[in-house]
Design a protein around this motif. Structure first.
Motif, PDB file in Angstrom:
ATOM      1  N   ASP A 166      55.218  57.819 -15.278  1.00 28.63           N
ATOM      2  CA  ASP A 166      55.807  56.726 -16.042  1.00 28.63           C
ATOM      3  C   ASP A 166      55.317  55.370 -15.527  1.00 28.63           C
ATOM      4  O   ASP A 166      55.011  54.466 -16.313  1.00 28.63           O
ATOM      5  CB  ASP A 166      57.336  56.818 -15.946  1.00 28.63           C
ATOM      6  N   ASP A 167      55.221  55.220 -14.215  1.00 24.29           N
ATOM      7  CA  ASP A 167      54.681  53.984 -13.635  1.00 24.29           C
ATOM      8  C   ASP A 167      53.215  53.781 -14.029  1.00 24.29           C
ATOM      9  O   ASP A 167      52.782  52.653 -14.275  1.00 24.29           O
ATOM     10  CB  ASP A 167      54.800  54.014 -12.107  1.00 24.29           C
ATOM     11  N   TYR A 168      52.458  54.865 -14.060  1.00 17.89           N
ATOM     12  CA  TYR A 168      51.053  54.759 -14.466  1.00 17.89           C
ATOM     13  C   TYR A 168      50.936  54.227 -15.895  1.00 17.89           C
ATOM     14  O   TYR A 168      50.079  53.382 -16.180  1.00 17.89           O
ATOM     15  CB  TYR A 168      50.367  56.120 -14.362  1.00 17.89           C
ATOM     16  N   CYS A 169      51.783  54.717 -16.789  1.00 17.34           N
ATOM     17  CA  CYS A 169      51.757  54.247 -18.180  1.00 17.34           C
ATOM     18  C   CYS A 169      52.010  52.741 -18.243  1.00 17.34           C
ATOM     19  O   CYS A 169      51.353  52.014 -19.009  1.00 17.34           O
ATOM     20  CB  CYS A 169      52.806  54.977 -19.005  1.00 17.34           C
ATOM     21  N   THR A 170      52.956  52.266 -17.444  1.00 13.70           N
ATOM     22  CA  THR A 170      53.257  50.838 -17.414  1.00 13.70           C
ATOM     23  C   THR A 170      52.061  50.041 -16.903  1.00 13.70           C
ATOM     24  O   THR A 170      51.686  49.018 -17.479  1.00 13.70           O
ATOM     25  CB  THR A 170      54.484  50.581 -16.520  1.00 13.70           C
ATOM     26  N   TRP A 171      51.467  50.509 -15.822  1.00 15.80           N
ATOM     27  CA  TRP A 171      50.283  49.827 -15.272  1.00 15.80           C
ATOM     28  C   TRP A 171      49.142  49.824 -16.283  1.00 15.80           C
ATOM     29  O   TRP A 171      48.459  48.816 -16.472  1.00 15.80           O
ATOM     30  CB  TRP A 171      49.830  50.519 -13.990  1.00 15.80           C
ATOM     31  N   ARG A 172      48.918  50.956 -16.934  1.00 14.97           N
ATOM     32  CA  ARG A 172      47.804  51.050 -17.889  1.00 14.97           C
ATOM     33  C   ARG A 172      47.990  50.072 -19.038  1.00 14.97           C
ATOM     34  O   ARG A 172      47.036  49.429 -19.480  1.00 14.97           O
ATOM     35  CB  ARG A 172      47.699  52.483 -18.411  1.00 14.97           C
ATOM     36  N   THR A 173      49.212  49.931 -19.517  1.00 16.73           N
ATOM     37  CA  THR A 173      49.497  48.954 -20.569  1.00 16.73           C
ATOM     38  C   THR A 173      49.112  47.556 -20.116  1.00 16.73           C
ATOM     39  O   THR A 173      48.429  46.812 -20.839  1.00 16.73           O
ATOM     40  CB  THR A 173      50.996  48.976 -20.929  1.00 16.73           C
ATOM     41  N   ALA A 174      49.551  47.197 -18.920  1.00 14.60           N
ATOM     42  CA  ALA A 174      49.257  45.861 -18.403  1.00 14.60           C
ATOM     43  C   ALA A 174      47.765  45.660 -18.197  1.00 14.60           C
ATOM     44  O   ALA A 174      47.213  44.606 -18.533  1.00 14.60           O
ATOM     45  CB  ALA A 174      50.008  45.647 -17.092  1.00 14.60           C
ATOM     46  N   LYS A 175      47.084  46.653 -17.665  1.00 12.95           N
ATOM     47  CA  LYS A 175      45.656  46.512 -17.369  1.00 12.95           C
ATOM     48  C   LYS A 175      44.828  46.431 -18.648  1.00 12.95           C
ATOM     49  O   LYS A 175      43.891  45.613 -18.741  1.00 12.95           O
ATOM     50  CB  LYS A 175      45.196  47.685 -16.499  1.00 12.95           C
ATOM     51  N   VAL A 176      45.136  47.258 -19.629  1.00 10.07           N
ATOM     52  CA  VAL A 176      44.386  47.222 -20.894  1.00 10.07           C
ATOM     53  C   VAL A 176      44.596  45.890 -21.605  1.00 10.07           C
ATOM     54  O   VAL A 176      43.646  45.272 -22.100  1.00 10.07           O
ATOM     55  CB  VAL A 176      44.793  48.399 -21.806  1.00 10.07           C
ATOM     56  N   ASN A 177      45.823  45.396 -21.632  1.00 14.46           N
ATOM     57  CA  ASN A 177      46.084  44.112 -22.297  1.00 14.46           C
ATOM     58  C   ASN A 177      45.500  42.937 -21.513  1.00 14.46           C
ATOM     59  O   ASN A 177      45.064  41.949 -22.100  1.00 14.46           O
ATOM     60  CB  ASN A 177      47.582  43.927 -22.522  1.00 14.46           C
ATOM     61  N   GLU A 178      45.477  43.056 -20.207  1.00 17.10           N
ATOM     62  CA  GLU A 178      44.811  42.037 -19.395  1.00 17.10           C
ATOM     63  C   GLU A 178      43.318  42.007 -19.726  1.00 17.10           C
ATOM     64  O   GLU A 178      42.707  40.943 -19.843  1.00 17.10           O
ATOM     65  CB  GLU A 178      45.021  42.339 -17.914  1.00 17.10           C
ATOM     66  N   ASN A 179      42.744  43.187 -19.886  1.00 19.30           N
ATOM     67  CA  ASN A 179      41.331  43.285 -20.232  1.00 19.30           C
ATOM     68  C   ASN A 179      41.061  42.689 -21.611  1.00 19.30           C
ATOM     69  O   ASN A 179      40.058  42.001 -21.827  1.00 19.30           O
ATOM     70  CB  ASN A 179      40.893  44.750 -20.188  1.00 19.30           C
ATOM     71  N   LEU A 180      41.965  42.935 -22.548  1.00 16.00           N
ATOM     72  CA  LEU A 180      41.826  42.348 -23.883  1.00 16.00           C
ATOM     73  C   LEU A 180      41.911  40.827 -23.824  1.00 16.00           C
ATOM     74  O   LEU A 180      41.208  40.120 -24.547  1.00 16.00           O
ATOM     75  CB  LEU A 180      42.913  42.895 -24.813  1.00 16.00           C
ATOM     76  N   ALA A 181      42.798  40.329 -22.964  1.00 18.26           N
ATOM     77  CA  ALA A 181      42.988  38.880 -22.861  1.00 18.26           C
ATOM     78  C   ALA A 181      41.748  38.179 -22.335  1.00 18.26           C
ATOM     79  O   ALA A 181      41.450  37.050 -22.710  1.00 18.26           O
ATOM     80  CB  ALA A 181      44.179  38.569 -21.959  1.00 18.26           C
ATOM     81  N   THR A 182      40.996  38.868 -21.472  1.00 20.88           N
ATOM     82  CA  THR A 182      39.793  38.259 -20.922  1.00 20.88           C
ATOM     83  C   THR A 182      38.595  38.428 -21.838  1.00 20.88           C
ATOM     84  O   THR A 182      37.529  37.872 -21.577  1.00 20.88           O
ATOM     85  CB  THR A 182      39.462  38.878 -19.559  1.00 20.88           C
ATOM     86  N   GLY A 183      38.764  39.221 -22.901  1.00 28.74           N
ATOM     87  CA  GLY A 183      37.674  39.441 -23.843  1.00 28.74           C
ATOM     88  C   GLY A 183      36.624  40.389 -23.335  1.00 28.74           C
ATOM     89  O   GLY A 183      35.538  40.497 -23.908  1.00 28.74           O
ATOM     90  N   ALA A 184      36.944  41.111 -22.254  1.00 24.13           N
ATOM     91  CA  ALA A 184      35.967  42.039 -21.688  1.00 24.13           C
ATOM     92  C   ALA A 184      35.899  43.305 -22.520  1.00 24.13           C
ATOM     93  O   ALA A 184      36.865  43.708 -23.166  1.00 24.13           O
ATOM     94  CB  ALA A 184      36.355  42.384 -20.246  1.00 24.13           C
ATOM     95  N   SER A 185      34.738  43.922 -22.505  1.00 22.11           N
ATOM     96  CA  SER A 185      34.570  45.193 -23.204  1.00 22.11           C
ATOM     97  C   SER A 185      35.258  46.281 -22.408  1.00 22.11           C
ATOM     98  O   SER A 185      35.179  46.330 -21.190  1.00 22.11           O
ATOM     99  CB  SER A 185      33.082  45.522 -23.344  1.00 22.11           C
ATOM    100  N   SER A 186      35.947  47.189 -23.117  1.00 23.43           N
ATOM    101  CA  SER A 186      36.684  48.249 -22.431  1.00 23.43           C
ATOM    102  C   SER A 186      35.750  49.270 -21.805  1.00 23.43           C
ATOM    103  O   SER A 186      36.090  49.920 -20.829  1.00 23.43           O
ATOM    104  CB  SER A 186      37.630  48.949 -23.411  1.00 23.43           C
ATOM    105  N   GLY A 187      34.588  49.465 -22.419  1.00 22.19           N
ATOM    106  CA  GLY A 187      33.657  50.457 -21.893  1.00 22.19           C
ATOM    107  C   GLY A 187      34.140  51.874 -22.073  1.00 22.19           C
ATOM    108  O   GLY A 187      33.599  52.809 -21.508  1.00 22.19           O
ATOM    109  N   SER A 188      35.206  52.036 -22.872  1.00 23.02           N
ATOM    110  CA  SER A 188      35.765  53.366 -23.069  1.00 23.02           C
ATOM    111  C   SER A 188      35.481  53.839 -24.477  1.00 23.02           C
ATOM    112  O   SER A 188      35.178  53.051 -25.369  1.00 23.02           O
ATOM    113  CB  SER A 188      37.289  53.346 -22.841  1.00 23.02           C
ATOM    114  N   LYS A 189      35.615  55.133 -24.676  1.00 18.77           N
ATOM    115  CA  LYS A 189      35.460  55.690 -26.007  1.00 18.77           C
ATOM    116  C   LYS A 189      36.546  55.152 -26.900  1.00 18.77           C
ATOM    117  O   LYS A 189      37.716  55.148 -26.559  1.00 18.77           O
ATOM    118  CB  LYS A 189      35.550  57.229 -25.944  1.00 18.77           C
ATOM    119  N   LYS A 190      36.179  54.671 -28.075  1.00 17.39           N
ATOM    120  CA  LYS A 190      37.161  54.059 -28.962  1.00 17.39           C
ATOM    121  C   LYS A 190      38.043  55.116 -29.594  1.00 17.39           C
ATOM    122  O   LYS A 190      37.652  56.255 -29.806  1.00 17.39           O
ATOM    123  CB  LYS A 190      36.453  53.259 -30.060  1.00 17.39           C
TER     124      LYS A 190
END
Length: 427
Positions: A166-190
């Motif tokens: 459950d903590d991992y899910c919370t961290w992943r949400t924050a990290k993915v949205n942080e990445n979106l905010a910086t405009g960086a490419s996710s580098g992951s499969k869409k």
């Protein structure tokens, strides 16, 4: 002039006629003026309405089209628990990880929280590698190597409790949205389809994710719900979502036929655990324990080929494109366990929360004045897990089977994958 245009003139004035002619407003084309007050958007007097096309794509996710289904056990109830009786429900569309969260993903998590979180939290996130240790079995190499050795990078992470997942899910949400905010490419499969719909089941909500994210060193994201440039929470799937996604009955459905005429015992067609078609005919479709002492078959003719866990993409995906929805590792889901959840929860997006009906104090778990107790394992801190594992027999591969374990416990047979609501559409 048509009545609709007269109405536009009356409500909005001549300046808004052009937007009325373009048709009714939509999320992507709200128009220049409010359709209820006539006030112009994005002006000093009006409300700011950000441009919006579609939500960003969540890394690793597959779209699961929702609908009506029959949940419940499809195999003989050999455990005699009678805790998942068949019933008809509707599940809203959602997103789910195409594969189990792997060791490399957990190592990435540990890497980031070690730099931006308290040492205490980092230590609490370490998987219990001792889940491999057995007094009468030589599993010692897995204790040392399974999590960190490069060869195991894309094997499912284990030794993770429900609380840690459950903590991992919370961290992943924050990290993915942080990445979106910086405009960086996710580098992951869409993800395989754009996000469109809504769901109403996840515990915690956006506020909970934001709160935990701050504790993990995020809090700098410039994304927002109002701008439509933020992803909803990654979270554990509900039990109903998980079971529905594992059934993957979309693969049996004829276009235009609103009756569900096909059922499945496993996440694939047929009554056996072997591939019935093509060049791989006869090969096992999941990683499980075939029988007593048989984890992989004989040398030169291995059946599922895996003595313990296996590569998270090792077996064919189901009709939603999800890998290992049977076998490899069991998977944590969101729900608190109760044996009568099937009759208590609602029939739209069913979900079992803490402290709702069937209270824990009705279960004789703890002794009173040194007498009684320990007649039950059920309380508000036991969670459901699903799917069967490398150590389980075929009975547990059926999507309808369910078991439970304390949310702070971990084993070598339980992992997890994340899910996400489908925000903005009913489809």
């Amino acid at each position: 002039m048509k009545f609709s245009n007269y109405l536009c003139l009356a409500v909005l004035g001549l300046g808004a006629l052009a937007s009325c002619k373009s048709g009714p407003p939509t999320a992507a084309k709200p128009g220049k003026y409010s359709s209820t007050t006539g006030v112009e958007y994005n002006t000093e007097k009006g409300m700011t309405v950000a441009s919006y096309k579609s939500p960003p794509e969540g890394p690793g996710l597959v779209f699961i089209e929702g609908g009506r289904t029959v949940l419940g056990s499809q195999e003989e109830d050999v455990t005699m628990t009678h805790d998942n009786i068949e019933r008809t429900v509707t599940i809203a569309s959602f997103y789910m990880d195409e594969a189990e969260v792997a060791n490399i993903h957990w190592l990435e998590y540990l890497h980031f929280i070690r730099t931006d979180s308290a040492e205490e939290f980092y230590k609490s996130a370490l998987p219990d590698t001792m889940v491999w240790a057995r007094d009468l079995s030589f599993n010692d190499p897995y204790v040392t190597y399974y999590l960190r050795y490069p060869g195991f990078r894309y094997f499912p992470v284990v030794g993770v409790s429900w609380l840690q997942a459950d903590d991992y899910c919370t961290w992943r949400t924050a990290k993915v949205n942080e990445n979106l905010a910086t405009g960086a490419s996710s580098g992951s499969k869409k993800s395989k389809k754009k996000k469109k719909g809504d769901d109403a089941v996840a515990e915690g909500g956006a506020e909970g994710a934001a709160g935990k994210a701050g504790a993990m060193g995020d809090g700098k994201s410039t994304t927002s719900i109002e701008n439509g440039n933020t992803l909803p929470n990654y979270r554990l799937p509900t039990e109903a979502e998980w079971e529905y996604a594992a059934q993957a009955l979309i693969g049996t459905q004829e276009v235009g036929n609103e009756n569900q005429e096909e059922k499945r015992i496993y996440p694939w067609d047929g009554r056996t655990t072997r591939n019935a078609y093509g060049k791989k005919q006869g090969q096992f479709l999941a990683n499980f324990k075939r029988g007593r002492g048989d984890y992989a078959g004989i040398a030169g003719s291995l059946n599922d080929g895996a003595m313990i866990t296996e590569y998270v993409y090792a077996y064919p995906p189901n009709d939603y494109g999800l890998y290992n929805m049977a076998g490899n590792v069991n998977e944590w889901v969101q729900d608190v366990y109760r044996p009568l959840s099937y009759q208590d929860v609602e029939d739209l997006n069913p979900f079992r929360r803490n402290g709702v009906l069937d209270p824990a104090d009705k279960y004789d778990k703890n002794p009173v004045n040194g007498k009684g107790g320990y007649q039950s394992l059920i309380d508000d801190h036991v969670r459901v897990y699903k799917g069967g594992s490398w150590r389980d027999v075929a009975y547990y591969l059926s999507p309808g089977t369910r078991r439970f374990m304390a949310e702070d416990s971990a084993t070598a047979t339980i992992g997890f994958r994340c899910a996400m609501i489908n925000a903005g559409s009913n489809k």
